[in-house]
Design an enzyme around this catalytic site. Structure first.
Site, short mmCIF file in Angstrom:
data_model
loop_
_atom_site.label_atom_id
_atom_site.label_comp_id
_atom_site.label_asym_id
_atom_site.label_seq_id
_atom_site.Cartn_x
_atom_site.Cartn_y
_atom_site.Cartn_z
N TYR A 93 0.83 -1.21 0.00
CA TYR A 93 0.00 0.00 0.00
C TYR A 93 0.87 1.27 0.00
O TYR A 93 0.44 2.31 -0.48
CB TYR A 93 -0.85 0.05 1.28
CG TYR A 93 -2.16 -0.71 1.26
CD1 TYR A 93 -2.39 -1.77 0.39
CD2 TYR A 93 -3.17 -0.35 2.14
CE1 TYR A 93 -3.59 -2.44 0.41
CE2 TYR A 93 -4.38 -1.02 2.17
CZ TYR A 93 -4.59 -2.07 1.30
OH TYR A 93 -5.78 -2.73 1.33
N ARG B 100 -6.21 4.03 4.60
CA ARG B 100 -5.01 3.26 4.94
C ARG B 100 -3.86 3.50 3.97
O ARG B 100 -2.78 2.95 4.14
CB ARG B 100 -5.35 1.77 4.95
CG ARG B 100 -6.33 1.36 6.03
CD ARG B 100 -6.85 -0.05 5.78
NE ARG B 100 -7.70 -0.09 4.60
CZ ARG B 100 -8.18 -1.21 4.07
NH1 ARG B 100 -7.85 -2.38 4.60
NH2 ARG B 100 -8.96 -1.15 3.02
N HIS C 104 -4.91 -0.83 -5.60
CA HIS C 104 -6.00 -1.01 -4.65
C HIS C 104 -6.80 0.29 -4.60
O HIS C 104 -6.24 1.35 -4.34
CB HIS C 104 -5.41 -1.33 -3.26
CG HIS C 104 -6.37 -1.14 -2.13
ND1 HIS C 104 -6.97 -2.20 -1.47
CD2 HIS C 104 -6.82 -0.02 -1.50
CE1 HIS C 104 -7.73 -1.74 -0.51
NE2 HIS C 104 -7.67 -0.41 -0.51
N ASP D 294 -8.65 -11.76 -4.07
CA ASP D 294 -8.18 -11.07 -2.86
C ASP D 294 -8.07 -12.05 -1.70
O ASP D 294 -8.14 -11.67 -0.53
CB ASP D 294 -9.11 -9.92 -2.50
CG ASP D 294 -8.48 -8.90 -1.55
OD1 ASP D 294 -7.24 -8.90 -1.42
OD2 ASP D 294 -9.22 -8.13 -0.92
#
Length: 387
Positions: free
Chosen positions: A139, A172, A204, A292
């Site tokens: 991320y 996030r 994402h 996922d």
């Protein structure tokens, strides 16, 4: 099924009821040698004494084995502390769903899990027979890498085929600026070019209000080609999916639908999402499905406070895909592209995967009339036999 095996068979002959390559074929035999499809035919004759394993399954259909481009092979999660880390996936869990190829990702947790851990797991799956790749990064921005440089990761490590899953429009995420996104995608592209890879950037997409806007700007304001940028989780909620329709049509881009096990009140199942995309005119060749799986399905309140989580599985990927065929949204040979041919093209693996043809990897899934995987062959090796 009957078998005739030598002590160390060098080849395998599959005799099935029919072959969808994904187009229907007249042949019913697949000869496998050295991990690849050596020949397709009908009633192929094998010289006496040749080291061939014969597998007869006249009641089953052979299709290109499935490809899952978004798998938390080392486990995802961690949003609720160390006790909420999801478990690793096993080779059996992968192959039992008819899946031969996976791409491993890191998600929120790029701290207790690293690209090195991911690479070790990918190589472990390969040793067990699965065809496994990975994305570098997570991320975070800047993304964690193995070599300290994104381009070097792509250029020097064979298993790395792109960057991902880089988070946007999510509380996030690292809240990357537009210029940071452009730089990372450009670095991925150049590093991949040096290694002869596609070098996709797997994004994402959270449920934030910016949605796909960062990717729309990227494609509108730079020279980056659309086939290098893959947004996933586009069915997180209906407004995002409608935005994905416009994104796909405007930029002739691919979008990846997640087979959520529990879509929740705001989300849409993969079945619903694919149906809507097709109904809005998005070509089926621009749609892929992924699971996922072994990632976390966290729940947060309106203030972003953690409430709880579930662990995603890959079963929904197959059940939603089956439903698309059963309810005649797509015929079987076209629906196969969503979890095979389309995915191979997106990943840059279309010269050896996603099709049953001479010279391609012998990744074959045998399905019954209920579309349920019964056997999975990866590189000609049977990793799952569920009969």
């Amino acid at each position: 099924m009957t078998r005739h095996a030598h002590d160390a068979p060098l080849m395998t002959l599959l005799r099935v009821g029919r072959i969808l390559a994904p187009e229907p074929r007249e042949e019913t035999d697949i000869l496998i040698a050295n991990g690849r499809v050596a020949a397709l035919g009908r009633d192929l004759a094998i010289p006496e004494g040749w080291p061939v394993a014969l597998i007869e399954a006249p009641e089953l259909t052979a299709v290109p084995a499935f490809i899952d481009q978004h798998v938390h092979v080392t486990g995802g999660g961690g949003e609720g502390g160390c006790g909420t880390r999801c478990p690793e996936i096993t080779a059996h869990e992968i192959a039992s769903m008819g899946i031969a190829t996976v791409v491993g990702v890191l998600g929120t947790d790029g701290i207790s899990r690293s690209p090195a851990d991911l690479l070790a797991k990918v190589r472990g799956l390969c040793a067990e027979g699965v065809s496994a790749y990975m994305y570098t990064g997570s991320y975070r921005v800047p993304p964690p890498t193995l070599t300290g440089d994104l381009q070097r990761d792509l250029a020097w490590i064979p298993e790395i085929i792109g960057l991902g899953e880089l988070a946007i429009s999510d509380h996030r995420s690292s809240q990357p600026r537009q210029d940071e996104i452009a730089r990372l995608v450009s670095d991925t592209r150049v590093g991949a070019m040096l290694a002869g890879k596609r070098g996709i950037c797997h994004f994402h997409v959270g449920d934030g209000k910016r949605g796909l806007e960062p990717l729309r700007r990227l494609l509108a304001e730079t020279e980056i080609p659309a086939d290098q940028v893959i947004p996933t989780h586009v069915n997180r909620h209906r407004a995002l999916l409608e935005e994905a329709v416009d994104y796909a049509l405007t930029f002739h881009a691919c979008v990846d639908v997640t087979a959520f096990e529990d879509a929740g009140e705001d989300g849409l199942s993969a079945f619903d999402a694919v149906s809507l995309l097709l109904d809005r005119g998005v070509p089926r060749g621009q749609i892929t499905l992924s699971s996922d799986c072994n990632g976390s399905l966290p729940e947060f309140d309106a203030k972003g406070e953690y409430l709880g989580m579930k662990v995603a599985r890959n079963t929904a990927l197959i059940t939603d895909w089956q439903r698309l065929v059963r309810e005649q949204v797509l015929p079987l040979e076209e629906a196969l592209g969503l979890i095979s041919g389309n995915v191979a093209r997106v990943l840059g693996l279309h010269d050896r995967k996603g099709h049953l043809a001479v010279g391609f990897d012998a990744d074959v899934t045998l399905i019954n009339d209920a579309l349920q995987p019964q056997c999975t062959f990866v590189g000609g090796r049977c990793l799952y036999d569920g009969r």
